[in-house]
Each structure stands twice: as C-alpha cells, then as structure tokens.
Design a protein around this motif. Structure first.
Motif, PDB file in Angstrom:
ATOM      1  N   UNK A 189       0.733  -0.912  -0.506  1.00 22.13           N
ATOM      2  CA  UNK A 189       0.238  -0.473  -0.452  1.00 22.13           C
ATOM      3  C   UNK A 189       1.240   1.498  -0.269  1.00 22.13           C
ATOM      4  N   UNK A 190       1.848   1.620   0.995  1.00 21.60           N
ATOM      5  CA  UNK A 190       3.133   1.980   1.145  1.00 21.60           C
ATOM      6  C   UNK A 190       3.050   2.494  -0.311  1.00 21.60           C
ATOM      7  N   UNK A 191       4.004   2.230  -1.221  1.00 22.63           N
ATOM      8  CA  UNK A 191       4.775   2.131  -2.853  1.00 22.63           C
ATOM      9  C   UNK A 191       3.926   2.288  -3.806  1.00 22.63           C
ATOM     10  N   UNK A 192       2.080   2.270  -3.295  1.00 21.66           N
ATOM     11  CA  UNK A 192       1.308   2.473  -4.851  1.00 21.66           C
ATOM     12  C   UNK A 192       1.271   3.614  -5.095  1.00 21.66           C
ATOM     13  N   UNK A 193       1.091   3.696  -6.223  1.00 29.04           N
ATOM     14  CA  UNK A 193       1.404   5.024  -6.890  1.00 29.04           C
ATOM     15  C   UNK A 193       0.446   5.620  -6.309  1.00 29.04           C
ATOM     16  N   UNK A 194      -1.199   5.491  -6.160  1.00 24.64           N
ATOM     17  CA  UNK A 194      -1.217   6.624  -5.311  1.00 24.64           C
ATOM     18  C   UNK A 194      -1.353   7.278  -4.220  1.00 24.64           C
TER      19      UNK A 194
END
Length: 296
Positions: A109-114
């Motif tokens: 989640x932390x590295x998700x583009x959003x």
C-alpha cells in the motif's frame, strides 16, 4: 508533548485485555492506536490529516513479467498539507507484525502510485513496528508498554514537522528489497527486458555481479544488483566487448576485479530470481537478485 504525557495517555489501559479473544483489531485501533496518532499531532482535519480506509483504483503492481496484488487498504493514511507521509495498519493481538504477510500488505500500500508514502507502520496492541520503504529492517520495534522510552524517537520521525525532513534515514532504494517486501521469493521467476550493463565485477573465483542504477518500476527509481556464477558469465560472450569478456574470463582466479564501460550500455534481457542473502556496506543494506540466464 513529552514521554510522560504519552505514558499518561495509556497508563490506565489494562494490558491484560490483550489476552482476551474479544479484544480484536477494532479495539486496538480505538484504545491504543488512536491516542498515539493524536499525540503525534494528527487530526481528522487538514493540514495534518488522518484519512481512514482510502480506496485505491489499481489493485496490482507490475514487476517484470509478474503481477502482485495490492492486498488491503490500511486503517490510517496520514497527510501533511495534502501529501501522503506515512501509513499505519492496526492488527489484532494474535497477528504478527514482523516478517509476515501483514508487513508485505502494508508495504504494498505504501508504495502504491496513489500513495507513495515514505514510512509504514503496524501495531497489534502488544508491539509497534515502523519501517521505511527504503530499508528492509525496521527503524523502530518495541513493546507497547515501552512506548514512553521510544516516544521521542517516534515523534522525531513521524510528527508532521519532521516526517518529510531529510536525515540519516535516507537510503538508496534497492530493487531486491523492494521485491522481497512485496512477497516475491525464490520460487518466482522474474524476467526483465533491456537491462543496461555498464559494469561487471568479479567477486570471487566463481561469482560475478553487475550493478544497475536508475531502474524504474511503477514510476519509482531503484538500484539493482545482479549476482551470477561463471556459467552464466559465459553467456555474456557477444553481449559485451570481446576484450572485456576475455579479460574477466582469463583473470577470474586473480581476485576481485571490475570492468566498466563508461560510454556505452549493453542491453540484455535476463531471467532472475530473488536472492537469499542480505548484503551490507557502510551505507546501506541490499539484497542482490540472482541472474539465472540471459534470454536474448
């Protein structure tokens, strides 16, 4: 707020409740996590905002020829002036928050583009752990009853005034660690096209390595290290200048040497898998990928 104040916030909590099967994730959120994040200076309102359960549009991240599902939406995302800074995922006391799927989920989640948050954390009521997306090992890990001892460190990293500061937590982003944290393992074959070879180093009689800077995945830039044995090195014949190939091949028993191509990058398609051993130098920890074969 100082250590004594945060201690007072939690001093009336009866930690024996953590052994009660009815004390689950929602109780951890309300009784333990919420006082901490408010103490750090976050509120439901801007500019230092707590955002709960934000929905994502894209359910996958693509790595090489593989896709990895984004598993969950964490309980809390924290924004400072509308910019994501860190996330926190609460778990029940029975769940692990170290070296588990829960860590992989929070990282994905932390590295998700959003999102692209720099830090992610987990708390199960018994323990608190804080990670940087740029380093494999936790920054902080402590039992909740020891929170007063760690409060100043936690505040120095996660408070709204500090969370975007440049400090000693800056690390190069390593591709191997990134893949490991997403849950890829040695049973996963990864194919990367057009890897630029600008250097080859002999590590010992039977081991070579190449380092690739500026590898871009999901609009993030990483440094990658690919280790390989002599039989794979022989596949570089015709892929790099003959002079470099023959020099490394002939001198393979003479100790560590390096050959660099300062003006040209030789592009190859490779098949690799996640390595097994973390390496460390005076600046960083990294996880080499194991190059299995050249496929072009």
């Amino acid at each position: 707020m100082n250590s004594q104040k945060i201690k007072n916030i939690l001093e009336h909590f009866d930690y024996r409740l953590l052994e009660n099967p009815e004390f689950k994730e929602d109780s951890v959120r309300e009784e333990i996590v919420l006082p901490i994040i408010k103490g750090l200076g976050y509120t439901p309102n801007k500019p230092n905002q707590i955002i709960r359960s934000r929905n994502l549009i894209h359910p996958f991240v693509a790595i090489g020829s593989q896709k990895k599902k984004i598993y969950i939406i964490p309980d809390y995302l924290f924004e400072v002036n509308e910019k994501p800074s860190w996330i926190l995922d609460a778990k029940s006391p029975s769940e692990s928050i170290i070296k588990s799927k829960n860590v992989e989920q929070a990282y994905s989640y932390a590295i998700h583009p959003e999102v692209r948050a720099r830090f992610f954390s987990l708390c199960n009521g018994k323990e608190f752990v804080l990670y940087s997306v740029d380093n494999f090992e936790p920054i902080l890990h402590f039992q909740m009853q020891a929170l007063p001892l760690y409060w100043e460190n936690l505040k120095a990293i996660l408070s709204p005034d500090n969370v975007f500061s440049t400090n000693s937590l800056e690390y190069k982003k390593d591709l191997g660690l990134h893949l490991k944290r997403l849950g890829f393992d040695r049973n996963t074959i990864l194919i990367f096209p057009q890897i630029p070879v600008t250097n080859i180093t002999q590590l010992d009689n039977d081991m070579f390595t190449i380092n690739v800077g500026g590898a871009t995945l999901e609009n993030e830039t990483y440094v990658a290290t690919f280790d390989f044995h002599l039989d794979v090195f022989r596949q570089f014949k015709g892929k790099i200048p003959d002079e470099a190939f023959e020099s490394l091949l002939k001198r393979k028993k003479e100790g560590r040497i390096a050959f660099r191509f300062p003006d040209t990058a030789y592009m190859i398609d490779i098949e690799c898998e996640i390595g097994e051993k973390l390496e460390e130098n005076d600046k960083e920890i990294f996880l080499p990928l194991e190059l299995k074969r050249i496929i072009n």
